[in-house]
Scaffold this motif. Structure first.
Motif, PDB file in Angstrom:
ATOM      1  N   ALA A 142       0.829  -1.200   0.000  1.00 38.48           N
ATOM      2  CA  ALA A 142       0.000   0.000   0.000  1.00 38.48           C
ATOM      3  C   ALA A 142       0.869   1.258   0.000  1.00 38.48           C
ATOM      4  O   ALA A 142       0.511   2.269  -0.598  1.00 38.48           O
ATOM      5  CB  ALA A 142      -0.921  -0.008   1.209  1.00 38.48           C
ATOM      6  N   LEU A 143       2.044   1.170   0.649  1.00 41.14           N
ATOM      7  CA  LEU A 143       2.917   2.343   0.711  1.00 41.14           C
ATOM      8  C   LEU A 143       3.571   2.649  -0.629  1.00 41.14           C
ATOM      9  O   LEU A 143       3.966   3.782  -0.886  1.00 41.14           O
ATOM     10  CB  LEU A 143       4.014   2.122   1.760  1.00 41.14           C
ATOM     11  N   MET A 144       3.710   1.620  -1.477  1.00 42.88           N
ATOM     12  CA  MET A 144       4.430   1.795  -2.733  1.00 42.88           C
ATOM     13  C   MET A 144       3.760   2.799  -3.674  1.00 42.88           C
ATOM     14  O   MET A 144       4.391   3.312  -4.578  1.00 42.88           O
ATOM     15  CB  MET A 144       4.590   0.449  -3.455  1.00 42.88           C
ATOM     16  N   SER A 145       2.479   3.044  -3.484  1.00 41.52           N
ATOM     17  CA  SER A 145       1.829   4.022  -4.357  1.00 41.52           C
ATOM     18  C   SER A 145       2.034   5.440  -3.819  1.00 41.52           C
ATOM     19  O   SER A 145       1.508   6.387  -4.381  1.00 41.52           O
ATOM     20  CB  SER A 145       0.342   3.710  -4.505  1.00 41.52           C
ATOM     21  N   ARG A 146       2.817   5.591  -2.776  1.00 42.05           N
ATOM     22  CA  ARG A 146       3.114   6.877  -2.146  1.00 42.05           C
ATOM     23  C   ARG A 146       1.829   7.599  -1.755  1.00 42.05           C
ATOM     24  O   ARG A 146       1.531   8.684  -2.253  1.00 42.05           O
ATOM     25  CB  ARG A 146       3.876   7.750  -3.129  1.00 42.05           C
ATOM     26  N   PRO A 147       1.050   6.968  -0.883  1.00 40.02           N
ATOM     27  CA  PRO A 147      -0.259   7.536  -0.575  1.00 40.02           C
ATOM     28  C   PRO A 147      -0.177   8.765   0.321  1.00 40.02           C
ATOM     29  O   PRO A 147       0.745   8.887   1.135  1.00 40.02           O
ATOM     30  CB  PRO A 147      -0.959   6.392   0.157  1.00 40.02           C
ATOM     31  N   LYS A 148      -1.147   9.660   0.132  1.00 38.03           N
ATOM     32  CA  LYS A 148      -1.292  10.770   1.080  1.00 38.03           C
ATOM     33  C   LYS A 148      -2.102  10.277   2.263  1.00 38.03           C
ATOM     34  O   LYS A 148      -1.911  10.723   3.387  1.00 38.03           O
ATOM     35  CB  LYS A 148      -2.008  11.936   0.397  1.00 38.03           C
ATOM     36  N   LEU A 149      -3.039   9.376   1.985  1.00 36.55           N
ATOM     37  CA  LEU A 149      -3.863   8.803   3.043  1.00 36.55           C
ATOM     38  C   LEU A 149      -3.788   7.287   2.949  1.00 36.55           C
ATOM     39  O   LEU A 149      -4.031   6.705   1.887  1.00 36.55           O
ATOM     40  CB  LEU A 149      -5.316   9.271   2.884  1.00 36.55           C
ATOM     41  N   LEU A 150      -3.418   6.644   4.054  1.00 37.09           N
ATOM     42  CA  LEU A 150      -3.291   5.188   4.082  1.00 37.09           C
ATOM     43  C   LEU A 150      -4.470   4.608   4.861  1.00 37.09           C
ATOM     44  O   LEU A 150      -4.736   5.014   5.989  1.00 37.09           O
ATOM     45  CB  LEU A 150      -1.963   4.810   4.745  1.00 37.09           C
ATOM     46  N   LEU A 151      -5.179   3.671   4.233  1.00 40.43           N
ATOM     47  CA  LEU A 151      -6.294   3.022   4.919  1.00 40.43           C
ATOM     48  C   LEU A 151      -5.834   1.640   5.382  1.00 40.43           C
ATOM     49  O   LEU A 151      -5.422   0.824   4.570  1.00 40.43           O
ATOM     50  CB  LEU A 151      -7.480   2.864   3.975  1.00 40.43           C
ATOM     51  N   LEU A 152      -5.888   1.387   6.668  1.00 38.84           N
ATOM     52  CA  LEU A 152      -5.487   0.074   7.189  1.00 38.84           C
ATOM     53  C   LEU A 152      -6.705  -0.636   7.747  1.00 38.84           C
ATOM     54  O   LEU A 152      -7.360  -0.142   8.663  1.00 38.84           O
ATOM     55  CB  LEU A 152      -4.436   0.228   8.290  1.00 38.84           C
TER      56      LEU A 152
END
Lengths: 415, 233
Positions: free
Chosen positions: B147-157
């Motif tokens: 999920a981090l690889m897309s360089r998110p501004k908002l991470l949903l866990l």
């Protein structure tokens, strides 16, 4: 130099295909062998293109014959209405002086056009079938594609403009073996390149998990429809070649059996493996033909002995592969088991050999007209069942063949 | 950063979320706690576009996204580590991470991969291994890496601690804290209420589709109602 690097393999492929054709045409029993080679090439194309939909993208489609039929019928339609006009066209007439043989060039140009037309038509059909695949999965999609296949066939059968149940005559007949194999190689190359490059990952991802794929930003809709369009286009191109090779198209050529046969090739070879589909297609097409010699055996005992030698060779290869596998797995601890299995194989080999000898040497057996000659398809079916029971993931599972892999120990290969 | 207003989500005739409104501000960790079937995962799936709301508005950085398809939402900068991990088990770890960066066309992917690997050395060790052969904890870490690889501004866990051993749960939550300290905004859904409230700046309690309580993580930890219902008295 750049072009040689890029397109060298294209030239190589053409040379190989043409060479293959000239070898086949120079041999004895030319008609039969030539026909088998053409049909085998078409089946390879069908299996590899279905593998893109079924194996790589994971959309269970069992209506592949429909795309094949669309391609063939488009050719039939154009050949009936347009070939004469095309051949007498002034531009084509001028171009025809380029090649070695004028007829050859004209027919070649026409064939290229028909293959493209068949592919385009089938691609449209693939797009139409691809759309329901957005909403359906697994069994449900299978039923829809099955229905689609039957609809296409039955519509053609009841449409007088398309020749109804008699089908359509296609003039001229073009013997196009090297073209058929070129298409097969092209299909393999397209699928392989798709998988090797970054474009291929989304296809595999959709097979694994649609929800996760879309959570990664993969446009699942686009991927599924693309798979259907590319797969169908290759089947359509194969259909166009089939039409010109046979000289006619008729609905029974595209029965459900064809779809199932192609599906079996894909599954048997190992779903998702391009190598698997190719080998599966060659085997499944070849075995029934090879088994014909049971029917012919009382006419030609030499074929039987040839058969037993070939069977011997296959068994030998299988035994070597299996023993290699066992040795790597057990490292001698389970020596007894290994010996038992090797023993079984050896016994099977001897039995096979003696069976061949018996059929040949005992006149009573050799001259007998075999009442169970029609068991060809039953033997074929049993072979399939045994193979699936022993190796449900297919011959190649989802791997491709590579020399390195073959010589690696199984444990390393799995890592 | 993310504002949800009056969200109604249905599965057919069954109501999953009823008039849910909440807000995530930049730089925060926001937790949503609640029992089984409260609608926590539904909420995340709606934000990431996998479900369509019947009514309501989701605004992300000034743009309404409730009608946007999921692949476009990833491109806007929202990335999800889905419930049950959903890693691609038959692919290698590396391929999983490549797919995580699928939406990106820039040249920093390789260096980002290095950065992510530095944070998760255990995933680096397994790069060439098929992802399905890893342990549950490693798979969860991979899901977060991906999920981090897309360089998110908002991470949903979504339930990152599900099915993990207690020491791994601790590790996962310390990772959540670290990621947040590096500037990633996180929306976290958890059954493990204590842990989720500990890491959260703010939190909401979801009960059968309704938000019944909201406040800072600390406040909720000491709230008698929350204590009774979720923290074991």
């Amino acid at each position: 130099m750049f072009y040689l690097k890029r397109f060298g393999w294209v030239i190589l492929a053409i040379l190989l295909c043409v060479g293959f054709e000239s070898v086949v045409t120079s041999g004895k029993n030319f008609d039969y062998v030539y026909r088998m080679c053409v049909l085998a090439g078409l089946y390879v194309t069908l299996a590899v293109s279905l593998n893109l939909i079924n194996g790589i993208t994971g959309q269970f489609s069992i209506g592949h014959a429909a795309f094949y039929q669309v391609g063939a019928y488009i050719t039939g339609f154009f050949a009936a209405t347009g070939y004469k006009g095309f051949a007498s066209n002034s531009l084509v007439q001028q171009l025809s002086h380029i090649g070695v043989n004028a007829t050859w060039t004209v027919q070649g140009l026409w064939l290229v056009m028909m293959v493209l037309a068949g592919a385009a038509g089938a691609a449209v059909a693939g797009f139409v079938v691809g759309l329901p695949s957005l909403r359906l999965k697994g069994d449900y999609l299978a039923i829809v594609t099955l229905g689609f296949g039957e609809i296409i066939r039955i519509v053609c059968q009841n449409q007088p403009a398309l020749g109804g149940a008699y089908g359509m005559k296609i003039e001229p007949r073009i013997n196009s073996m090297w073209f058929v194999w070129l298409l097969a190689i092209l299909c393999i190359a397209v699928c392989r390149n798709l998988l090797k490059t970054a474009h291929g990952l989304p296809f595999l991802a959709v097979r694994e998990d649609e929800v996760a794929s879309s959570a990664m930003g993969v446009d699942v809709t686009k991927v599924k429809v693309t798979a259907f369009v590319i797969g169908a286009a290759f089947a359509g191109a194969a259909g166009a070649l089939l039409g010109h090779f046979e000289g006619f198209v008729s609905p029974p050529m595209f029965k459900m059996e064809v779809s199932f046969m192609v599906l079996t090739m894909v599954v048997l070879g190992g779903t998702g493996s391009i190598t698997g589909s190719t080998v599966g297609a060659l085997l499944l097409f070849g075995i029934p033909e090879w088994l014909r010699q049971i029917e012919d055996s009382h006419h030609n005992p030499i074929l039987v002995s040839a058969g037993s030698v070939l069977g011997f060779a296959i068994m030998l290869v299988a035994a070597v592969a299996y023993v290699r596998h066992l040795i790597h797995h057990f490292h001698g601890e389970k020596k007894a088991k290994t010996q038992r299995i090797v023993g079984t194989f050896a016994a099977a080999l001897v039995a096979q050999f003696f069976l061949g000898m018996l059929l040949n040497l005992v006149p009573a057996l050799r001259d007998k007209s075999w009442p169970y000659a029609d068991l060809r398809w039953a033997i074929f079916a049993v072979t399939l069942i045994v193979l699936m029971l022993l190796r449900p993931q297919g011959m190649f599972a989802h791997h491709e063949f590579s020399v390195a892999r073959f010589f690696k120990r199984p444990k390393e290969a799995a890592a | 950063m993310l504002t949800i207003e009056g969200l109604h989500v249905y599965y057919g005739a069954i109501r999953a979320l009823h008039d849910v409104s909440l807000e995530v501000r930049e730089g925060e960790v926001v937790s949503i706690i609640g029992s089984n079937g409260a609608g926590k995962s539904t909420l995340l799936r709606t934000v990431s576009g996998l479900l369509r709301p019947r009514q309501g508005k989701i605004t992300f950085m000034g743009k309404e996204i409730q009608e946007t398809p999921p692949d476009q939402i990833v491109r806007l900068g929202i990335s999800q580590s889905p419930e049950g991990r959903k890693i691609f088990t038959n692919m290698t770890v590396f391929e999983n991470l490549q797919l995580g960066a699928y939406t990106r066309k820039d040249k920093d992917v390789a260096s980002d991969l290095e950065k992510v690997m530095d944070r998760f050395p255990r995933v680096r060790e397994r790069m060439k291994q098929s992802a399905g052969t890893m342990s549950g904890g490693e798979q969860q870490m991979l899901a977060i890496c991906r999920a981090l690889m897309s360089r998110p501004k908002l991470l949903l866990l979504d339930e990152p601690s599900m099915g993990l051993a207690p020491n791994l749960v601790t590790e996962i939550f310390s990772i959540v804290k670290e990621l947040n300290a590096d500037g990633t905004t996180i929306l976290l859904v958890e059954q493990n209420a204590v842990r989720a409230l500990e890491v959260a700046h703010r939190a909401y309690v979801l009960e059968t589709g309704d938000i019944v309580l909201g406040g800072t993580g600390k406040d909720l930890l000491t709230d008698p109602k929350v204590k009774e219902a979720y923290l074991g008295g």
